[in-house]
Enzyme design. Sequence first.
Site, PDB file in Angstrom:
ATOM      1  N   TYR A 180      42.006  38.350  44.277  1.00 45.58           N
ATOM      2  CA  TYR A 180      40.643  37.905  44.581  1.00 45.58           C
ATOM      3  C   TYR A 180      40.317  38.077  46.064  1.00 45.58           C
ATOM      4  O   TYR A 180      39.249  38.570  46.431  1.00 45.58           O
ATOM      5  CB  TYR A 180      40.508  36.439  44.164  1.00 45.58           C
TER       6      TYR A 180
ATOM      7  N   LYS B 100      37.396  40.503  47.580  1.00 48.62           N
ATOM      8  CA  LYS B 100      36.302  39.957  48.378  1.00 48.62           C
ATOM      9  C   LYS B 100      36.281  40.555  49.784  1.00 48.62           C
ATOM     10  O   LYS B 100      35.209  40.749  50.368  1.00 48.62           O
ATOM     11  CB  LYS B 100      36.404  38.432  48.436  1.00 48.62           C
TER      12      LYS B 100
END
Length: 253
Positions: free
Chosen positions: A154, A158
Amino acid sequence: MTESASRVAIVTGAGRGIGAAVARRLARDGFAVALLDLDEAGAKAGAEAITADGGRAIGLSVDVSDADAVDSAVSAVAEQLGPPTVLVNNAGITRDNLLFKMSESDWDSVMNVHLRGSFLMSRATQKHMTEQGWGRIVNLSSTSALGNRGQANYSTAKAGLQGFTKTLAIELGKFGVTVNAIAPGFIETEMTAATAERVGMNFDDFKAAAAAEIPVRRVGQPDDIANVVSFLVGDESSFVSGQVVYVAGGPKA
């Protein structure tokens, strides 16, 4: 916005949480809104609520990592609402785990939704924006881009969105298109509730612990993000492009 530019927005991951709040806010701002989500029921319910309030909206079930599905959805939006000139790449998933326990599937699924999905959606919509001579793309990053235990996938996705944002801002600026990213901190959503459950904490206790570490002493709400999106897609932000805005209740980055 030019006189001729279409006021049509697409929001991905709009079936709940931040995406749903962004869709509602853009509808209040006068945009016709297409709510895209893998959850068809959530997307359609959100669109129906906007329509009931006097707005124009449609809800579509779309896997943003599927190129053909994305192209079909964007074409449907253009046909039903008009050429999309605003895109909010919000669709996202988590598959948290420590590196030694993270599977290839955990890694690939997160990359596919966040990075491949944002790429496909941006590629499909930029044609409409450049033809209109006006456009806005807002990518949802996260404070996790700065690093977060148990989120190698993640955090990487991002952080990648921030580089993607800056590059698109350079490429599309001459066509009247700005591209920015928002990096939320702790936002009270079903996703953060699921994280609390995963770590075995009561959600209220989880939020209280987070708030204690945030300078403004509260966790964020989806509307906090929607308010910033509203600014970034407006004419008032026309000289703001390639930026990452941390909306986290305190200084980040």
